[in-house]
Design a protein around this motif. Sequence first.
Motif, PDB file in Angstrom:
ATOM      1  N   ILE A 103     -55.462  36.957-125.643  1.00 24.46           N
ATOM      2  CA  ILE A 103     -55.193  35.738-124.887  1.00 24.46           C
ATOM      3  C   ILE A 103     -56.289  34.697-125.165  1.00 24.46           C
ATOM      4  O   ILE A 103     -57.485  35.010-125.131  1.00 24.46           O
ATOM      5  N   ASP A 104     -55.844  33.468-125.445  1.00 29.87           N
ATOM      6  CA  ASP A 104     -56.782  32.347-125.623  1.00 29.87           C
ATOM      7  C   ASP A 104     -57.081  31.753-124.250  1.00 29.87           C
ATOM      8  O   ASP A 104     -56.407  30.825-123.772  1.00 29.87           O
ATOM      9  N   TRP A 105     -58.073  32.301-123.591  1.00 28.66           N
ATOM     10  CA  TRP A 105     -58.383  31.892-122.208  1.00 28.66           C
ATOM     11  C   TRP A 105     -58.955  30.474-122.136  1.00 28.66           C
ATOM     12  O   TRP A 105     -59.635  30.011-123.052  1.00 28.66           O
ATOM     13  N   ALA A 106     -58.659  29.868-121.000  1.00 27.40           N
ATOM     14  CA  ALA A 106     -59.324  28.593-120.708  1.00 27.40           C
ATOM     15  C   ALA A 106     -60.801  28.881-120.380  1.00 27.40           C
ATOM     16  O   ALA A 106     -61.152  30.026-120.075  1.00 27.40           O
ATOM     17  N   PRO A 107     -61.652  27.873-120.502  1.00 26.21           N
ATOM     18  CA  PRO A 107     -63.075  28.110-120.182  1.00 26.21           C
ATOM     19  C   PRO A 107     -63.238  28.746-118.794  1.00 26.21           C
ATOM     20  O   PRO A 107     -62.510  28.399-117.860  1.00 26.21           O
ATOM     21  N   ASN A 108     -64.161  29.682-118.714  1.00 23.40           N
ATOM     22  CA  ASN A 108     -64.487  30.403-117.478  1.00 23.40           C
ATOM     23  C   ASN A 108     -63.337  31.288-116.965  1.00 23.40           C
ATOM     24  O   ASN A 108     -63.312  31.653-115.782  1.00 23.40           O
ATOM     25  N   GLU A 109     -62.404  31.575-117.814  1.00 20.67           N
ATOM     26  CA  GLU A 109     -61.302  32.462-117.446  1.00 20.67           C
ATOM     27  C   GLU A 109     -61.361  33.708-118.349  1.00 20.67           C
ATOM     28  O   GLU A 109     -61.842  33.640-119.498  1.00 20.67           O
ATOM     29  N   PRO A 110     -60.884  34.815-117.844  1.00 18.61           N
ATOM     30  CA  PRO A 110     -60.358  35.023-116.475  1.00 18.61           C
ATOM     31  C   PRO A 110     -61.503  35.164-115.497  1.00 18.61           C
ATOM     32  O   PRO A 110     -62.528  35.743-115.821  1.00 18.61           O
ATOM     33  N   GLY A 111     -61.284  34.687-114.314  1.00 19.12           N
ATOM     34  CA  GLY A 111     -62.374  34.689-113.351  1.00 19.12           C
ATOM     35  C   GLY A 111     -61.957  35.190-112.000  1.00 19.12           C
ATOM     36  O   GLY A 111     -62.711  35.054-111.039  1.00 19.12           O
ATOM     37  N   GLY A 112     -60.800  35.728-111.855  1.00 21.64           N
ATOM     38  CA  GLY A 112     -60.320  36.107-110.533  1.00 21.64           C
ATOM     39  C   GLY A 112     -60.690  37.505-110.117  1.00 21.64           C
ATOM     40  O   GLY A 112     -60.492  37.898-108.958  1.00 21.64           O
ATOM     41  N   GLY A 113     -61.228  38.296-111.038  1.00 20.59           N
ATOM     42  CA  GLY A 113     -61.595  39.658-110.685  1.00 20.59           C
ATOM     43  C   GLY A 113     -60.394  40.482-110.282  1.00 20.59           C
ATOM     44  O   GLY A 113     -59.297  40.383-110.852  1.00 20.59           O
ATOM     45  N   LEU A 114     -60.607  41.315-109.266  1.00 21.18           N
ATOM     46  CA  LEU A 114     -59.538  42.219-108.827  1.00 21.18           C
ATOM     47  C   LEU A 114     -58.412  41.510-108.097  1.00 21.18           C
ATOM     48  O   LEU A 114     -57.361  42.087-107.863  1.00 21.18           O
ATOM     49  N   GLU A 115     -58.624  40.272-107.718  1.00 18.66           N
ATOM     50  CA  GLU A 115     -57.626  39.568-106.920  1.00 18.66           C
ATOM     51  C   GLU A 115     -56.615  38.833-107.777  1.00 18.66           C
ATOM     52  O   GLU A 115     -55.518  38.520-107.328  1.00 18.66           O
ATOM     53  N   GLU A 116     -57.050  38.485-108.998  1.00 18.92           N
ATOM     54  CA  GLU A 116     -56.170  37.688-109.828  1.00 18.92           C
ATOM     55  C   GLU A 116     -55.855  38.479-111.108  1.00 18.92           C
ATOM     56  O   GLU A 116     -56.683  38.563-112.020  1.00 18.92           O
ATOM     57  N   ASN A 117     -54.663  39.043-111.158  1.00 15.19           N
ATOM     58  CA  ASN A 117     -54.316  39.993-112.237  1.00 15.19           C
ATOM     59  C   ASN A 117     -53.108  39.565-113.062  1.00 15.19           C
ATOM     60  O   ASN A 117     -52.565  40.377-113.821  1.00 15.19           O
ATOM     61  N   TYR A 118     -52.699  38.291-112.956  1.00 12.19           N
ATOM     62  CA  TYR A 118     -51.459  37.903-113.624  1.00 12.19           C
ATOM     63  C   TYR A 118     -51.685  36.590-114.352  1.00 12.19           C
ATOM     64  O   TYR A 118     -52.375  35.704-113.868  1.00 12.19           O
ATOM     65  N   LEU A 119     -51.054  36.482-115.536  1.00  7.89           N
ATOM     66  CA  LEU A 119     -51.333  35.367-116.432  1.00  7.89           C
ATOM     67  C   LEU A 119     -50.431  34.183-116.109  1.00  7.89           C
ATOM     68  O   LEU A 119     -49.231  34.328-115.889  1.00  7.89           O
ATOM     69  N   VAL A 120     -51.054  32.987-116.118  1.00  5.05           N
ATOM     70  CA  VAL A 120     -50.349  31.733-115.860  1.00  5.05           C
ATOM     71  C   VAL A 120     -50.754  30.733-116.938  1.00  5.05           C
ATOM     72  O   VAL A 120     -51.901  30.717-117.385  1.00  5.05           O
ATOM     73  N   ILE A 121     -49.809  29.921-117.387  1.00  6.77           N
ATOM     74  CA  ILE A 121     -50.135  28.807-118.269  1.00  6.77           C
ATOM     75  C   ILE A 121     -50.022  27.533-117.457  1.00  6.77           C
ATOM     76  O   ILE A 121     -49.065  27.321-116.711  1.00  6.77           O
ATOM     77  N   GLU A 122     -51.052  26.674-117.609  1.00  4.57           N
ATOM     78  CA  GLU A 122     -51.073  25.405-116.903  1.00  4.57           C
ATOM     79  C   GLU A 122     -50.590  24.312-117.838  1.00  4.57           C
ATOM     80  O   GLU A 122     -50.627  24.475-119.065  1.00  4.57           O
ATOM     81  N   ASN A 123     -50.150  23.225-117.233  1.00  3.45           N
ATOM     82  CA  ASN A 123     -49.583  22.183-118.088  1.00  3.45           C
ATOM     83  C   ASN A 123     -50.611  21.539-119.003  1.00  3.45           C
ATOM     84  O   ASN A 123     -50.286  20.737-119.866  1.00  3.45           O
ATOM     85  N   ALA A 124     -51.840  21.889-118.812  1.00  3.08           N
ATOM     86  CA  ALA A 124     -52.890  21.423-119.723  1.00  3.08           C
ATOM     87  C   ALA A 124     -53.112  22.443-120.831  1.00  3.08           C
ATOM     88  O   ALA A 124     -54.138  22.421-121.511  1.00  3.08           O
ATOM     89  N   GLU A 125     -52.187  23.342-121.019  1.00  6.59           N
ATOM     90  CA  GLU A 125     -52.203  24.385-122.035  1.00  6.59           C
ATOM     91  C   GLU A 125     -53.363  25.346-121.834  1.00  6.59           C
ATOM     92  O   GLU A 125     -53.913  25.896-122.780  1.00  6.59           O
ATOM     93  N   LYS A 126     -53.726  25.547-120.584  1.00  6.17           N
ATOM     94  CA  LYS A 126     -54.791  26.491-120.293  1.00  6.17           C
ATOM     95  C   LYS A 126     -54.169  27.781-119.784  1.00  6.17           C
ATOM     96  O   LYS A 126     -53.209  27.759-119.004  1.00  6.17           O
ATOM     97  N   LEU A 127     -54.768  28.931-120.185  1.00  6.48           N
ATOM     98  CA  LEU A 127     -54.320  30.245-119.739  1.00  6.48           C
ATOM     99  C   LEU A 127     -55.330  30.765-118.739  1.00  6.48           C
ATOM    100  O   LEU A 127     -56.532  30.873-119.036  1.00  6.48           O
ATOM    101  N   SER A 128     -54.835  31.086-117.545  1.00  2.00           N
ATOM    102  CA  SER A 128     -55.737  31.520-116.478  1.00  2.00           C
ATOM    103  C   SER A 128     -55.106  32.701-115.757  1.00  2.00           C
ATOM    104  O   SER A 128     -53.881  32.940-115.832  1.00  2.00           O
ATOM    105  N   ASP A 129     -55.965  33.433-115.005  1.00  2.23           N
ATOM    106  CA  ASP A 129     -55.430  34.531-114.200  1.00  2.23           C
ATOM    107  C   ASP A 129     -55.252  34.051-112.761  1.00  2.23           C
ATOM    108  O   ASP A 129     -56.061  33.288-112.237  1.00  2.23           O
ATOM    109  N   TYR A 130     -54.155  34.501-112.124  1.00  2.75           N
ATOM    110  CA  TYR A 130     -53.812  34.073-110.776  1.00  2.75           C
ATOM    111  C   TYR A 130     -53.397  35.302-109.975  1.00  2.75           C
ATOM    112  O   TYR A 130     -52.974  36.333-110.532  1.00  2.75           O
ATOM    113  N   PRO A 131     -53.471  35.174-108.652  1.00  2.00           N
ATOM    114  CA  PRO A 131     -52.962  36.274-107.828  1.00  2.00           C
ATOM    115  C   PRO A 131     -51.435  36.290-107.857  1.00  2.00           C
ATOM    116  O   PRO A 131     -50.771  35.305-108.161  1.00  2.00           O
TER     117      PRO A 131
END
Length: 604
Positions: A103-131
């Motif tokens: 995964i091409d993570w956005a800066p400082n991602e993934p950062g959710g730890g145990l709470e955020e375990n699912y991948l989301v794409i933002e309209n700014a083409e960023k890949l982040s982890d979310y709950p």
Amino acid sequence: MIGINCWFVMLTFLATSIAGPWIKVNKPFYELTFHNTASTWPQAKSFCENSRSSLVQLDVSSVKDDVYDTVRSSGAISTYWIGATDEAAEGVWKWIDGTPASIDWAPNEPGGGLEENYLVIENAEKLSDYPSNHKGGIICIKVKPPDMMLSETKLTVTLYKGEKEILCMVSGFPTTTVQWMKGKMTKPSIRSNKQSRVEQKLVLNLKQLTIADEGQYKCLASNTVGKTTTSISKTVDITVPSQPSILNITTSPCNSSLWITWKPHLRGIGIKHRFRIVDPSNSTNHIIFFTTPNKISITSIVASLQPSTPYFIKIDPCLTTATCFNHYATTRNATTGGLPGPVTKTSVEMTDDGCCNISWAIPMFSNSMYISDFKLVINSTRAKISPYNNHNYKIDEILLRSQITSYVIPKVFNRKYNVSIQAKSCAGFGPESGAVLECVTDTNVPSNLQAPATKDKVTNDGIVEISINAPDESNGPISCLFIVVQVNVKRRTLSVLNKERMNKLNNSQLEDEYIAIALNTTRARQDHSKLHLKLGDRVKTTCDISGQNNASSVTKNLYVAYNRRLALTETYSIFLVTSTPTKKNVLFGASEGLLIEKPYPDGE
């Protein structure tokens, strides 16, 4: 329970409320659908699976490019769920099909730890982890079945050297898995990738192919995205002609075996071959299996068959005793030797002189050169019997050379013949002729009639006692016994004794000859072999020559006799006359005469 019901209602509402996508991206091998309805991770995943698709994975560049281009277009919402998670192990991200996710993570991602375990794409083409309870849009991907083309759909193998390649050409997304199969077995094949197409090559070694390689081969292609798999297959029918050859069939006149010389096809060497020996007349089916060790022809012996019987021979190659290739069968007809069959064209007819003439022909399917003899078994008995004659059963056996196909039974009156015929070869006698021939000869007068006898002279009352021996009735039952008297005729025989003359005697039309006594044979004999009669007692007697002796008898058959008184001055010739009914007439027979001289010379 309330919570479960509420969850079911929510899913139902979700499924109906996001039925229409915001946008579709349709490509040759897949379709992307973007839904802007805010949904949690479980809702998004279930929605895609319920629509027979999967949450999109970004592991293929073309899909990734299509997703990036779409989410930054006008109308996109801020976040969309992507099919990747590290819920099984923190920090170990996998696509939902279980493969590792890069995964091409956005800066400082993934950062959710145990709470955020699912991948989301933002309209700014960023890949982040979310709950999982985050509300994002849904991107589903539906993979279309691959395209497939075969270089052959049917193949008949006729060459015996080199190789034959059959190409299975497949295009699809993602790169498809392709394999060749025959039945449930995977066949070795060679894979090559050419741009977006996969070629799976099935290579056949033509020299090594046997009939076991015949059948339907299937090229199976499949691709999987998430938990969704699509597949396609096409088949090619490969035939490997393997018809055996029957070179010769030999039979023996002395037994019923078949010697079948045959050889397998080059493709059928070393495998089982089924022999079916069929008797078409009764559908008897002999099945035997033989295996050839090499390509040299062999002779197989089929025994225990019926002699002199035509058979239909069929040979086909088999993989097992239950799996045979009937379409490669070779056939031949043959007739067994051994015991000859029953003779044919049997017939019987009466000759002009009343003899039985028996005729026949050689058995069907038998070679005349192997028939050595014919045996006739002739059973005979008297055709008609009287109360004083038995049936006189007789059995005669006659052996005739094979060149003779008819026989006239020597003439014997009043016989009923039953004749059976058998052909003989070196194997023995065949069965008796199917129809037993019957022939009946006509009756006739007794062969020997003894003359009346007397020890007395004519009495002064004009009576003399005579005796007669009961006639032999072997030639047929006698209906009447007559004593015929000739006056002053010194003869020992009766000339021209026929029905016309007897009718004249019956009507007293002859002056010097008359019927003195007429006796019904059955009544007269009464089991006596000798009869004592009185000649000249002036008693009237009658007898029916037809043998009916009843009130309804026709008058013309009734003979009337008057026993005239004898004169002492006359000479008499006394004859015993019999009547025997035949098929068409009544015959009369006469004994020699008993001469009774006049007791006193003329003038005394």
